[in-house]
Design a protein around this motif. Sequence first.
Motif, PDB file in Angstrom:
ATOM      1  N   GLY A  36       0.745  -1.363   0.011  1.00 24.15           N
ATOM      2  CA  GLY A  36      -0.200  -0.112   0.007  1.00 24.15           C
ATOM      3  C   GLY A  36       0.751   1.244  -0.078  1.00 24.15           C
ATOM      4  O   GLY A  36       0.288   2.443   0.360  1.00 24.15           O
ATOM      5  N   HIS A  37       2.085   1.197  -0.502  1.00 22.86           N
ATOM      6  CA  HIS A  37       2.898   2.520  -0.745  1.00 22.86           C
ATOM      7  C   HIS A  37       3.509   2.636  -1.961  1.00 22.86           C
ATOM      8  O   HIS A  37       3.840   1.455  -2.564  1.00 22.86           O
ATOM      9  N   TYR A  38       3.489   3.851  -2.414  1.00 26.45           N
ATOM     10  CA  TYR A  38       4.108   4.072  -3.650  1.00 26.45           C
ATOM     11  C   TYR A  38       5.566   3.716  -3.867  1.00 26.45           C
ATOM     12  O   TYR A  38       6.449   3.964  -2.850  1.00 26.45           O
ATOM     13  N   TYR A  39       6.145   3.216  -5.288  1.00 32.66           N
ATOM     14  CA  TYR A  39       7.400   3.000  -5.181  1.00 32.66           C
ATOM     15  C   TYR A  39       7.977   2.259  -4.162  1.00 32.66           C
ATOM     16  O   TYR A  39       9.295   2.574  -3.592  1.00 32.66           O
ATOM     17  N   HIS A  41       9.039  -1.198  -3.958  1.00 33.28           N
ATOM     18  CA  HIS A  41      10.003  -2.225  -4.209  1.00 33.28           C
ATOM     19  C   HIS A  41      11.444  -1.621  -3.970  1.00 33.28           C
ATOM     20  O   HIS A  41      11.944  -0.579  -4.189  1.00 33.28           O
ATOM     21  N   PRO A  42      12.207  -2.645  -3.131  1.00 34.36           N
ATOM     22  CA  PRO A  42      13.369  -2.075  -2.841  1.00 34.36           C
ATOM     23  C   PRO A  42      14.505  -1.776  -3.613  1.00 34.36           C
ATOM     24  O   PRO A  42      15.432  -0.858  -3.571  1.00 34.36           O
ATOM     25  N   GLY A  43      14.093  -2.356  -5.166  1.00 36.57           N
ATOM     26  CA  GLY A  43      15.148  -1.554  -6.141  1.00 36.57           C
ATOM     27  C   GLY A  43      14.585  -0.633  -6.874  1.00 36.57           C
ATOM     28  O   GLY A  43      15.336  -0.112  -7.840  1.00 36.57           O
ATOM     29  N   ASN A  44      13.616  -0.077  -6.432  1.00 38.71           N
ATOM     30  CA  ASN A  44      13.029   1.089  -7.094  1.00 38.71           C
ATOM     31  C   ASN A  44      13.983   2.406  -6.585  1.00 38.71           C
ATOM     32  O   ASN A  44      14.245   2.708  -5.498  1.00 38.71           O
ATOM     33  N   ARG A  45      14.326   3.167  -7.583  1.00 37.71           N
ATOM     34  CA  ARG A  45      15.188   4.265  -7.406  1.00 37.71           C
ATOM     35  C   ARG A  45      14.519   5.473  -7.042  1.00 37.71           C
ATOM     36  O   ARG A  45      14.912   6.730  -6.706  1.00 37.71           O
ATOM     37  N   PHE A  46      13.212   5.554  -7.012  1.00 39.68           N
ATOM     38  CA  PHE A  46      12.386   6.821  -6.764  1.00 39.68           C
ATOM     39  C   PHE A  46      12.676   7.525  -5.526  1.00 39.68           C
ATOM     40  O   PHE A  46      13.052   8.861  -5.876  1.00 39.68           O
ATOM     41  N   TRP A  47      12.684   7.071  -4.311  1.00 38.41           N
ATOM     42  CA  TRP A  47      12.693   7.703  -3.080  1.00 38.41           C
ATOM     43  C   TRP A  47      14.391   8.420  -2.964  1.00 38.41           C
ATOM     44  O   TRP A  47      14.381   9.577  -2.887  1.00 38.41           O
ATOM     45  N   ARG A  48      15.157   7.622  -3.625  1.00 38.80           N
ATOM     46  CA  ARG A  48      16.637   8.117  -3.624  1.00 38.80           C
ATOM     47  C   ARG A  48      16.493   9.304  -4.705  1.00 38.80           C
ATOM     48  O   ARG A  48      17.373  10.435  -4.492  1.00 38.80           O
ATOM     49  N   ALA A  49      16.002   9.163  -5.831  1.00 45.55           N
ATOM     50  CA  ALA A  49      16.057  10.156  -6.863  1.00 45.55           C
ATOM     51  C   ALA A  49      15.475  11.459  -6.381  1.00 45.55           C
ATOM     52  O   ALA A  49      16.017  12.621  -6.748  1.00 45.55           O
ATOM     53  N   ILE A  50      14.589  11.456  -5.841  1.00 47.23           N
ATOM     54  CA  ILE A  50      13.740  12.625  -5.296  1.00 47.23           C
ATOM     55  C   ILE A  50      14.528  13.514  -4.429  1.00 47.23           C
ATOM     56  O   ILE A  50      14.568  14.825  -4.263  1.00 47.23           O
ATOM     57  N   GLU A  52      18.234  12.947  -4.104  1.00 46.74           N
ATOM     58  CA  GLU A  52      19.116  13.439  -4.686  1.00 46.74           C
ATOM     59  C   GLU A  52      19.305  14.528  -5.680  1.00 46.74           C
ATOM     60  O   GLU A  52      20.080  15.361  -5.983  1.00 46.74           O
ATOM     61  N   ALA A  53      17.998  14.656  -6.463  1.00 47.19           N
ATOM     62  CA  ALA A  53      17.673  15.678  -7.211  1.00 47.19           C
ATOM     63  C   ALA A  53      17.356  16.954  -6.531  1.00 47.19           C
ATOM     64  O   ALA A  53      17.385  18.152  -7.312  1.00 47.19           O
ATOM     65  N   GLY A  54      16.874  17.010  -5.263  1.00 47.70           N
ATOM     66  CA  GLY A  54      16.748  18.211  -4.663  1.00 47.70           C
ATOM     67  C   GLY A  54      15.122  18.600  -4.585  1.00 47.70           C
ATOM     68  O   GLY A  54      14.686  19.365  -4.213  1.00 47.70           O
ATOM     69  N   ILE A  55      14.266  17.293  -4.711  1.00 53.91           N
ATOM     70  CA  ILE A  55      12.893  17.686  -4.595  1.00 53.91           C
ATOM     71  C   ILE A  55      12.357  17.696  -3.026  1.00 53.91           C
ATOM     72  O   ILE A  55      11.495  18.400  -2.803  1.00 53.91           O
ATOM     73  N   THR A  56      13.086  16.730  -2.421  1.00 57.07           N
ATOM     74  CA  THR A  56      12.915  16.513  -1.091  1.00 57.07           C
ATOM     75  C   THR A  56      13.988  16.776  -0.051  1.00 57.07           C
ATOM     76  O   THR A  56      15.181  16.767  -0.481  1.00 57.07           O
ATOM     77  N   PRO A  57      13.854  17.249   1.001  1.00 53.94           N
ATOM     78  CA  PRO A  57      14.901  17.829   1.882  1.00 53.94           C
ATOM     79  C   PRO A  57      15.598  16.515   2.568  1.00 53.94           C
ATOM     80  O   PRO A  57      16.890  16.704   2.943  1.00 53.94           O
ATOM     81  N   ARG A  58      15.108  15.502   2.593  1.00 59.79           N
ATOM     82  CA  ARG A  58      15.707  14.249   3.170  1.00 59.79           C
ATOM     83  C   ARG A  58      15.256  13.166   2.106  1.00 59.79           C
ATOM     84  O   ARG A  58      14.214  13.197   1.468  1.00 59.79           O
ATOM     85  N   ARG A  59      15.914  11.850   2.475  1.00 54.83           N
ATOM     86  CA  ARG A  59      15.418  10.504   1.757  1.00 54.83           C
ATOM     87  C   ARG A  59      14.157  10.181   2.697  1.00 54.83           C
ATOM     88  O   ARG A  59      14.437   9.557   3.853  1.00 54.83           O
ATOM     89  N   TYR A  60      13.113   9.902   2.054  1.00 54.30           N
ATOM     90  CA  TYR A  60      11.841   9.243   2.385  1.00 54.30           C
ATOM     91  C   TYR A  60      11.852   8.054   2.357  1.00 54.30           C
ATOM     92  O   TYR A  60      12.549   7.504   1.313  1.00 54.30           O
ATOM     93  N   GLN A  61      11.066   7.245   2.989  1.00 56.12           N
ATOM     94  CA  GLN A  61      10.824   5.742   2.839  1.00 56.12           C
ATOM     95  C   GLN A  61       9.414   5.762   2.171  1.00 56.12           C
ATOM     96  O   GLN A  61       8.610   6.520   2.120  1.00 56.12           O
ATOM     97  N   PRO A  62       9.267   4.466   1.413  1.00 49.93           N
ATOM     98  CA  PRO A  62       8.042   4.500   0.705  1.00 49.93           C
ATOM     99  C   PRO A  62       6.790   4.562   1.756  1.00 49.93           C
ATOM    100  O   PRO A  62       5.784   5.075   1.304  1.00 49.93           O
TER     101      PRO A  62
END
Length: 172
Positions: A36-39, A41-50, A52-62
Amino acid sequence: MIDRSTSPHRLPDQLRPDLRLVFVGTAASTRSAEVGHYYAHPGNRFWRAIHEAGITPRRYQPSEFASLIELGIGFTDLSKTGVGMDHQIVAETIDVSGFRAKIDKYRPRTIAFTSKKAASLFYGRPSSGISLGRQKRDDCPAEIFVLPSPSGAASGQWTLEPWRELAAWIAA
């Protein structure tokens, strides 16, 4: 979290009026539908990407996806009932008109498709005709970006640059 035993929707929309950004996928992955959480899968880069790109102030978990609405970031999919990888989603479950109605209702500033496949379904043209990054302005009330899929299955097409372009746009 939603009760997937009674709800046909795999993941709840995270939408409200005037968000600065809405991420749009094709459909929930198998893992995302299970938990019940977006993105998710452990292999999905979404949370790291947002992050590292500067969209979020920290790395969130799904599991924290719902808290991003406080940052002005929402989530939805073109198929709210399909599940699996893009090529596994049944065409009848894709609801572009329903998605457009959500955009008209909530009026986000920016939409970011998290795969060329999702963007191709929205635009009604092949993925090969879709470029990454900011799209030409059309009749959509939001600016549109197309990002490379963060799925681990799409590793050959991965680049962080369109994500950085998106971050610069929403920060402006």
